[in-house]
Design a protein around this motif. Structure first.
Motif, PDB file in Angstrom:
ATOM      1  N   PRO A 253      49.276  42.333  22.559  1.00  0.00           N
ATOM      2  CA  PRO A 253      49.746  43.064  23.736  1.00  0.00           C
ATOM      3  C   PRO A 253      51.241  43.335  23.681  1.00  0.00           C
ATOM      4  O   PRO A 253      52.026  42.508  23.210  1.00  0.00           O
ATOM      5  CB  PRO A 253      49.409  42.116  24.892  1.00  0.00           C
ATOM      6  N   CYS A 254      51.639  44.499  24.176  1.00  0.00           N
ATOM      7  CA  CYS A 254      53.058  44.850  24.248  1.00  0.00           C
ATOM      8  C   CYS A 254      53.420  45.467  25.590  1.00  0.00           C
ATOM      9  O   CYS A 254      54.579  45.840  25.812  1.00  0.00           O
ATOM     10  CB  CYS A 254      53.445  45.791  23.106  1.00  0.00           C
ATOM     11  N   GLY A 255      52.466  45.602  26.504  1.00  0.00           N
ATOM     12  CA  GLY A 255      52.755  46.161  27.814  1.00  0.00           C
ATOM     13  C   GLY A 255      51.568  46.022  28.739  1.00  0.00           C
ATOM     14  O   GLY A 255      50.426  45.861  28.297  1.00  0.00           O
ATOM     15  N   LEU A 256      51.838  46.092  30.036  1.00  0.00           N
ATOM     16  CA  LEU A 256      50.809  45.957  31.059  1.00  0.00           C
ATOM     17  C   LEU A 256      51.150  46.907  32.196  1.00  0.00           C
ATOM     18  O   LEU A 256      52.333  47.091  32.522  1.00  0.00           O
ATOM     19  CB  LEU A 256      50.784  44.515  31.578  1.00  0.00           C
ATOM     20  N   SER A 257      50.143  47.525  32.793  1.00  0.00           N
ATOM     21  CA  SER A 257      50.414  48.346  33.968  1.00  0.00           C
ATOM     22  C   SER A 257      50.970  47.447  35.076  1.00  0.00           C
ATOM     23  O   SER A 257      50.556  46.287  35.204  1.00  0.00           O
ATOM     24  CB  SER A 257      49.135  49.047  34.441  1.00  0.00           C
ATOM     25  N   PRO A 258      51.919  47.936  35.880  1.00  0.00           N
ATOM     26  CA  PRO A 258      52.505  47.087  36.927  1.00  0.00           C
ATOM     27  C   PRO A 258      51.478  46.579  37.923  1.00  0.00           C
ATOM     28  O   PRO A 258      51.644  45.497  38.485  1.00  0.00           O
ATOM     29  CB  PRO A 258      53.523  48.015  37.600  1.00  0.00           C
ATOM     30  N   THR A 259      50.416  47.353  38.144  1.00  0.00           N
ATOM     31  CA  THR A 259      49.388  46.982  39.114  1.00  0.00           C
ATOM     32  C   THR A 259      48.017  47.348  38.557  1.00  0.00           C
ATOM     33  O   THR A 259      47.903  47.974  37.498  1.00  0.00           O
ATOM     34  CB  THR A 259      49.591  47.728  40.446  1.00  0.00           C
ATOM     35  N   VAL A 260      46.980  46.973  39.292  1.00  0.00           N
ATOM     36  CA  VAL A 260      45.626  47.469  39.031  1.00  0.00           C
ATOM     37  C   VAL A 260      45.246  48.381  40.192  1.00  0.00           C
ATOM     38  O   VAL A 260      45.841  48.319  41.265  1.00  0.00           O
ATOM     39  CB  VAL A 260      44.609  46.310  38.887  1.00  0.00           C
ATOM     40  N   ASN A 261      44.252  49.268  39.962  1.00  0.00           N
ATOM     41  CA  ASN A 261      43.892  50.173  41.051  1.00  0.00           C
ATOM     42  C   ASN A 261      42.885  49.521  41.997  1.00  0.00           C
ATOM     43  O   ASN A 261      42.502  48.353  41.822  1.00  0.00           O
ATOM     44  CB  ASN A 261      43.379  51.517  40.506  1.00  0.00           C
ATOM     45  N   ARG A 262      42.451  50.257  43.009  1.00  0.00           N
ATOM     46  CA  ARG A 262      41.590  49.672  44.036  1.00  0.00           C
ATOM     47  C   ARG A 262      40.234  49.257  43.505  1.00  0.00           C
ATOM     48  O   ARG A 262      39.563  48.402  44.095  1.00  0.00           O
ATOM     49  CB  ARG A 262      41.430  50.661  45.193  1.00  0.00           C
ATOM     50  N   ALA A 263      39.819  49.819  42.368  1.00  0.00           N
ATOM     51  CA  ALA A 263      38.558  49.420  41.746  1.00  0.00           C
ATOM     52  C   ALA A 263      38.733  48.205  40.836  1.00  0.00           C
ATOM     53  O   ALA A 263      37.765  47.724  40.256  1.00  0.00           O
ATOM     54  CB  ALA A 263      37.975  50.587  40.955  1.00  0.00           C
ATOM     55  N   GLY A 264      39.967  47.711  40.715  1.00  0.00           N
ATOM     56  CA  GLY A 264      40.218  46.551  39.866  1.00  0.00           C
ATOM     57  C   GLY A 264      40.453  46.893  38.417  1.00  0.00           C
ATOM     58  O   GLY A 264      40.398  46.005  37.556  1.00  0.00           O
ATOM     59  N   LEU A 265      40.767  48.158  38.110  1.00  0.00           N
ATOM     60  CA  LEU A 265      41.028  48.568  36.733  1.00  0.00           C
ATOM     61  C   LEU A 265      42.529  48.494  36.457  1.00  0.00           C
ATOM     62  O   LEU A 265      43.337  49.019  37.205  1.00  0.00           O
ATOM     63  CB  LEU A 265      40.533  49.989  36.475  1.00  0.00           C
ATOM     64  N   GLY A 266      42.882  47.837  35.346  1.00  0.00           N
ATOM     65  CA  GLY A 266      44.251  47.791  34.886  1.00  0.00           C
ATOM     66  C   GLY A 266      44.329  48.324  33.474  1.00  0.00           C
ATOM     67  O   GLY A 266      43.308  48.653  32.863  1.00  0.00           O
ATOM     68  N   ALA A 267      45.530  48.410  32.930  1.00  0.00           N
ATOM     69  CA  ALA A 267      45.707  48.941  31.579  1.00  0.00           C
ATOM     70  C   ALA A 267      46.646  48.052  30.784  1.00  0.00           C
ATOM     71  O   ALA A 267      47.625  47.522  31.317  1.00  0.00           O
ATOM     72  CB  ALA A 267      46.233  50.375  31.619  1.00  0.00           C
ATOM     73  N   VAL A 268      46.317  47.903  29.488  1.00  0.00           N
ATOM     74  CA  VAL A 268      47.106  47.081  28.578  1.00  0.00           C
ATOM     75  C   VAL A 268      47.526  47.941  27.389  1.00  0.00           C
ATOM     76  O   VAL A 268      46.733  48.728  26.869  1.00  0.00           O
ATOM     77  CB  VAL A 268      46.304  45.874  28.068  1.00  0.00           C
ATOM     78  N   LEU A 269      48.771  47.785  26.970  1.00  0.00           N
ATOM     79  CA  LEU A 269      49.253  48.403  25.739  1.00  0.00           C
ATOM     80  C   LEU A 269      49.214  47.373  24.613  1.00  0.00           C
ATOM     81  O   LEU A 269      49.581  46.209  24.821  1.00  0.00           O
ATOM     82  CB  LEU A 269      50.681  48.914  25.912  1.00  0.00           C
ATOM     83  N   PHE A 270      48.767  47.803  23.423  1.00  0.00           N
ATOM     84  CA  PHE A 270      48.698  46.919  22.261  1.00  0.00           C
ATOM     85  C   PHE A 270      49.469  47.515  21.094  1.00  0.00           C
ATOM     86  O   PHE A 270      49.554  48.742  20.950  1.00  0.00           O
ATOM     87  CB  PHE A 270      47.245  46.715  21.812  1.00  0.00           C
TER      88      PHE A 270
END
Length: 580
Positions: A253-270
């Motif tokens: 991992p090298c990054g993460l979205s600051p938040t997750v959306n209302r459905a609980g989806l987040g994003a990760v950078l690798f």
């Protein structure tokens, strides 16, 4: 202009020392009663109560979903006041200060939960042994110390006696808070807090870098991301919940979205490998209910260094990379739009929040070269753009809504914060440094450890002098700026001494974290956004040290979780809650 896509190139002076470089106690040898504790800023303090300490967090590139067996946890019981330091039978302290249990058969997860529910054993009181081992006396002993205790204190000198008396009062005081009334926000803010769990740093995984790249506070869990992996821990007990499987063997991992959306989806950078020069360009959408990857997309096919930020909206995952910005459908990863800058030869940086993507665009063939560009998240079209005519060396997007950019110049006095209205009308130009100090604005909304925060049209952060910036205990002030005028709305000098940093906004107030000093427990304070009035929070346990100022502090769900920037020094994460 050289872009600063990550906005984290300014080292923080409050970083703790690395292992193997123990810091000398500035108070001298006059306080011999504190045993070693890794949370204390001087390597001293009481033991960690109620800490769930994992032997290891497995991360070998294989799936780590909830059905996987995790390493056993050991319950380190909370130390009752006035009792001898408890160490489980056959256990010993490791070099990093954590309790290493004696080898035993690995229990099943069910047995592990049952063990955690059993009452913690305690040792019989032994005042003379407590004196030798450095455990502070209980309230009764503070009021009427024994003859041996008096002899020890007398030998330590008058100065040490004063410190001991203050410490005894601190431990025995009911509630432990120094404010008289609770403010709005998290319940129990002004009550004393107890440590409920601590997750140990993980030495496994393909990446050896323990630097925090992002964190999430979810409903029932806290998530930490660094080069060793992305892992969720139970909010109430710190037990592992899930771990994200890397999109490829060796990816880190090298990054993460600051938040997750209302459905609980987040994003990760690798990154494809642990090498920091490899591109941070693989985007994985993650369902935070179970940690499973929904889909993975490459942002670029470059093989060299490449920086990016990623964010989520209700229906999209959007990444801003060095060369372009891309949006995908959150449900299936289908391409939606792409933006490549205001010219043909561009370098970009930025982030997304709400319905806006704010990009700092530097294009050799555009006029002016450096621009702030707002994109609509729905279709990627330019909503407005404004030139950055101060010819900055770097430009860092601090916030997308409201739109705010930090620029740096040839000299520190050239650094500026620019703000615009929703339609792009220029509203504020704020100098970063003046005669009173420097605004702590290097780390904004999209940083793993933000230090400046935004609420409606107000920017709040701290002002540091040279003394406070280098940890010498100089004065720190909290300030609020009006982004519609650029004027300072209020400025409040903090009452506390020692290291302090802004860690978040809660209940209509900026939250300031303060480290532990003699006669000053570690704690949080609130500064109201409308006028800067300070409410001092309740004490954190003795031995908390500089943990609260070491990284991110997440507040919610009746809990406070400290997620340090470097897990080697302070562990992966530590949970606290207000006492009843």
């Amino acid at each position: 202009m050289a872009q600063d896509p990550l906005g984290d190139g300014h080292p923080q002076p409050w970083y703790p020392q690395q292992a193997g470089h123990q810091q000398a106690d500035p108070q001298g040898p006059e306080a011999p009663y504190l045993p070693y504790d890794p949370y204390h800023p001087y390597g001293q303090g009481q033991q960690q109560p109620d800490a769930y300490v994992p032997d290891a967090h497995p991360h070998d590139g294989q799936s780590q979903h909830p059905q996987q067996q995790y390493a056993p946890y050991v319950v380190v019981p909370q130390q009752p006041a006035g009792e001898e330091l408890y160490v489980p039978a056959g256990a010993e302290y490791t070099a990093d200060g954590y309790i290493q249990p004696a080898p035993e058969p690995e229990p099943s997860p069910a047995a592990d939960v049952e063990a955690a529910a059993e009452p913690a054993p305690t040792a019989a009181p032994a005042s003379s042994r407590r004196a030798r081992r450095g455990v502070r006396p209980g309230p009764a002993e503070s009021a009427a110390p024994g003859r041996r205790a008096l002899l020890v204190r007398t030998g330590a000198g008058v100065a040490a006696l004063g410190v001991l008396v203050a410490a005894g009062l601190m431990v025995s005081a009911e509630g432990g808070g120094s404010a008289s009334a609770d403010g709005s926000g998290e319940p129990g803010f002004t009550s004393a807090h107890s440590r409920t769990w601590a997750a140990r740093a993980d030495a496994g995984g393909p990446g050896g870098d323990d630097t925090l790249v992002g964190s999430w506070l979810l409903d029932g869990a806290v998530v930490r991301a660094d080069a060793t992996g992305v892992r969720a821990y139970g909010l109430t007990d710190g037990r592992p919940v899930w771990a994200v499987e890397p999109p490829a063997a060796g990816a880190v991992p090298c990054g993460l979205s600051p938040t997750v959306n209302r459905a609980g989806l987040g994003a990760v950078l690798f990154r494809p490998q642990a090498d920091p020069k490899s591109p941070c360009a693989l985007v994985t959408a993650v369902d935070t209910k179970d940690g499973r990857a929904a889909w993975t997309k490459p942002l670029t096919d470059t093989k060299g260094p490449y920086g990016a930020r990623v964010g989520v909206t209700d229906d999209k995952v959007i990444a801003v990379g060095d060369s372009h910005a891309v949006a995908w459908q959150s449900a299936d990863g289908a391409d939606v739009w792409q933006y490549t800058g205001q010219g043909k030869f561009c370098t970009l940086s930025g982030g997304v929040s709400g319905g806006t993507v704010l990009v700092a665009s530097s294009c050799a063939d555009s006029t002016p070269i450096d621009q702030a560009v707002a994109l609509n998240t729905a279709d990627g079209k330019v909503s407005w753009w404004r030139g950055l005519n101060n010819r900055p060396k770097t430009a860092t997007v601090l916030s997308a809504e409201p739109p705010v950019v930090l620029t740096t110049g040839e000299k520190p006095e050239d650094d500026r914060v620019f703000a615009w209205g929703p339609a792009g009308d220029p509203t504020a130009e704020i100098p970063v440094a003046d005669a009173d100090g420097r605004l702590d604005v290097a780390h904004g909304t999209f940083s793993a450890t933000p230090g400046v925060f935004f609420h409606d049209r107000t920017m709040v952060t701290t002002v540091t002098t040279a003394a406070s910036a280098n940890g010498a205990g100089g004065p720190v002030a909290v300030v609020g700026h009006d982004l519609d005028t650029g004027k300072q709305r209020w400025r409040t000098p903090a009452r506390e001494k020692g290291a302090a940093r802004a860690v978040g906004v809660d209940g209509g107030a900026l939250v300031l974290a303060v480290d532990e000093r003699r006669e000053q427990p570690a704690h949080l304070s609130r500064f109201s956004l409308d006028g800067g009035h300070e409410t001092v929070g309740g004490d954190f346990p003795s031995g908390t040290g500089s943990l609260l100022v070491s990284g991110r502090v997440l507040i919610g769900g009746g809990r406070i979780v400290a997620v340090p920037e470097h897990s080697t020094n302070f562990g992966t994460a530590t949970g606290f809650r207000a006492k009843e």
